[in-house]
Design a protein around this motif. Structure first.
Motif, PDB file in Angstrom:
ATOM      1  N   GLN A 287      11.083  -1.222  -2.157  1.00 12.35           N
ATOM      2  CA  GLN A 287      11.844  -0.758  -3.202  1.00 12.35           C
ATOM      3  C   GLN A 287      12.920   0.131  -2.996  1.00 12.35           C
ATOM      4  OE1 GLN A 287      11.573   2.387  -4.875  1.00 12.35           O
ATOM      5  NE2 GLN A 287      10.370   3.277  -3.468  1.00 12.35           N
ATOM      6  N   TYR A 289      14.082   2.487  -5.338  1.00  5.67           N
ATOM      7  CA  TYR A 289      14.618   3.490  -6.605  1.00  5.67           C
ATOM      8  C   TYR A 289      14.446   4.773  -5.984  1.00  5.67           C
ATOM      9  CZ  TYR A 289      13.659  -0.099 -10.032  1.00  5.67           C
ATOM     10  OH  TYR A 289      13.586  -1.212 -11.135  1.00  5.67           O
ATOM     11  N   LEU A 294       9.753   4.926  -9.681  1.00  8.08           N
ATOM     12  CA  LEU A 294       9.058   3.682  -9.964  1.00  8.08           C
ATOM     13  C   LEU A 294       7.504   4.257 -10.584  1.00  8.08           C
ATOM     14  CD1 LEU A 294       9.605   0.655  -7.680  1.00  8.08           C
ATOM     15  CD2 LEU A 294      10.057   0.758 -10.181  1.00  8.08           C
ATOM     16  N   LYS A 297       6.996   3.899 -14.121  1.00  8.05           N
ATOM     17  CA  LYS A 297       6.532   2.460 -14.754  1.00  8.05           C
ATOM     18  C   LYS A 297       5.306   1.906 -14.116  1.00  8.05           C
ATOM     19  CE  LYS A 297      11.568   1.725 -14.811  1.00  8.05           C
ATOM     20  NZ  LYS A 297      11.734   2.119 -16.161  1.00  8.05           N
TER      21      LYS A 297
END
Length: 497
Positions: A287, A289, A294, A297
């Motif tokens: 990832q 981000y 994250l 989430k």
């Protein structure tokens, strides 16, 4: 140990991988200059690409007992650092390709400095125009930017979650709080973040990452390069993007090679549930981000490791995990400008051309996105090193790579003198797939058939660069190319496919 392998040896040993495997890494003996830059881009390219290949070979050896050599030609590696410019899709014109939006670039400021803005995404472009209160033309932006000091504009852009950076020299970056926070950080960091049983061997594996499932939640450019590399060594890479965020199709085509692509909106509970079910059977969670992005989430490193013990959680960001800029957005061109590369490159070029213009000189970018590509391959290196550790030690692992730390590593390789840089350094070839040099390194790749809808363009072929890391027993394979971000359903293939 060959002197040319010294940078690779340092990074390999830093992740506590077996030193004897380094003898299987075969690199160009004179990699610099391989392109017209004062930085040792040839060394950076062949080292990062070579390490990604060597780590794949190491994982394959642990699973099957098979040893092999990994060879990299420096000029091929440099071209692969610009792979987004060297591909074509049959029936489509290459004239529309542009790496940057027409408004992106550097602008002079009121305090006799410069700011670089990044306007490839519509919301970033509009944010810049909103700050400047001007028309969407370079002339209008140039006039409006002269009302701002460089540092003030950089701060205002960051406060509004827009991307722009002030020009700095290496010395100014070293004195900056973020530069100080980053000092000494290696380009690849590997952290054991949980306990898990050792991964079993797989003596029947034909390719290094066969049976390895990778969730790729990244966007332009380093993260997708990493996912593409893992796919080339046999991983099932599922590239997940949001249907509500803008894309950059001309870049996505190249970095989709070998992957499957699907879309989930992580703001929706159903999509989060689907991603959670995919995590339950994943081996790698990749990832890009911003740090902590994250976690809100439910997919931070602790969350994912708890759901899937033994997973490798790999993270990419712009400026690192410590310091005042740890949450700041950034892209390769912006990090180059913020951390000193554009000043240093301009100074050597001015020496070569006998340019005694008043300082500061206009910024000079590197001839390619070296931070992005090096970060992508080093991230692949780190992920595969972590997979090796799941066999030898067990556990769950986190891999961390930032563009700024990778830039710091490239800087540490040193600079060439002016004549070597710009007299002897060959320029990149034109963006033409029939160019004699480019065509030496190309292959044809079929477009993936859509699993989610019927599209007229299915069945096309693209011509793209081959992978520069050559594994003697398990060569990289391109597979097919989705060429779009919405081609497949969000499901895993069978591991023995």
């Amino acid at each position: 140990m060959s002197a040319i392998r010294v940078p690779a040896e340092a990074l390999w040993r830093s992740l506590r991988l077996p030193a004897e495997s380094l003898s299987h890494l075969l690199l160009s003996e004179q990699p610099d200059p391989s392109v017209n830059s004062s930085f040792r881009i040839g060394t950076a390219a062949q080292t990062s690409i070579g390490l990604s290949g060597l780590a794949a070979a190491e994982f394959h050896k642990l699973r099957t007992g098979i040893e092999q050599d990994v060879s990299v030609e420096a000029r091929h590696a440099v071209l692969e650092f610009k792979s987004e410019a060297y591909y074509s899709v049959e029936g489509e014109s290459s004239d529309k390709f542009a790496l940057f939006d027409e408004l992106a670039g550097v602008y002079r400021t009121k305090d006799n400095s410069y700011v670089r803005i990044h306007t490839n995404f519509p919301h970033h472009k509009q944010g810049i125009l909103d700050i400047l209160r001007c028309e969407p033309t370079r002339k209008s932006i140039s006039a409006a930017m002269l009302q701002w000091n460089a540092g003030d504009f950089e701060t205002e852009a960051s406060n509004r979650k827009i991307v722009a950076t002030a020009l700095r020299s290496f010395e100014q970056w070293d004195a900056h709080q973020q530069g100080q926070a980053l000092a000494g950080t290696p380009p690849v960091v590997l952290i054991k973040v949980g306990d898990a049983p050792k991964r079993g061997a797989c003596s029947s594996a034909i390719r290094p990452l066969e049976g390895i499932r990778v969730l790729d939640l990244t966007r332009v450019l380093a993260g997708p390069v990493c996912g593409r590399t893992l796919a080339a060594h046999g991983a099932d890479v599922l590239w997940i993007t949001s249907p509500k965020l803008p894309a950059l199709p001309m870049l996505d085509v190249d970095t989709s090679r070998g992957k499957r692509t699907t879309q989930l909106d992580l703001n929706e509970p159903a999509s989060r549930d689907k991603l959670a079910s995919l995590v339950d059977e994943a081996d790698v969670f990749l990832q890009a981000y911003r740090p902590g992005g994250l976690a809100s989430k439910g997919f931070g490193v602790e969350d994912v490791v708890m759901r899937r013990p033994g997973i490798v959680y790999a993270s990419l960001c712009a400026y690192g995990w410590e310091g005042p800029w740890k949450g700041r957005r950034g892209f390769d061109s912006l990090v180059q400008t913020a951390t000193g590369f554009n000043v240093a490159e301009a100074e050597v070029f001015a020496e070569y051309t006998n340019d005694d213009s008043p300082r500061p000189l206009p910024p000079k970018a590197l001839p390619l996105q070296a931070l992005d590509h090096a970060a992508g391959y080093l991230l692949a290196f780190g992920i595969q090193a972590a997979l090796c550790k799941t066999i030898t030690e067990g556990g769950s692992w986190e891999v961390r790579v930032s563009l700024a730390a990778v830039g710091q590593w490239i800087r540490s390789l040193g600079q060439l003198n002016a004549a070597s840089s710009f007299r002897d350094g060959p320029p990149l070839p034109p963006r033409a797939m029939d160019d004699p040099e480019v065509s030496r390194y190309t292959t044809r790749i079929k477009q993936s058939e859509s699993s989610t809808r019927n599209v007229e363009s299915d069945g096309k072929f693209m011509t793209a660069l081959t992978h520069a890391a050559k594994l003697s027993a398990t060569p990289a394979v391109d597979g097919e190319a989705p060429m779009r971000l919405d081609v497949h359903p969000p499901v895993w293939w069978s591991r023995d496919r």
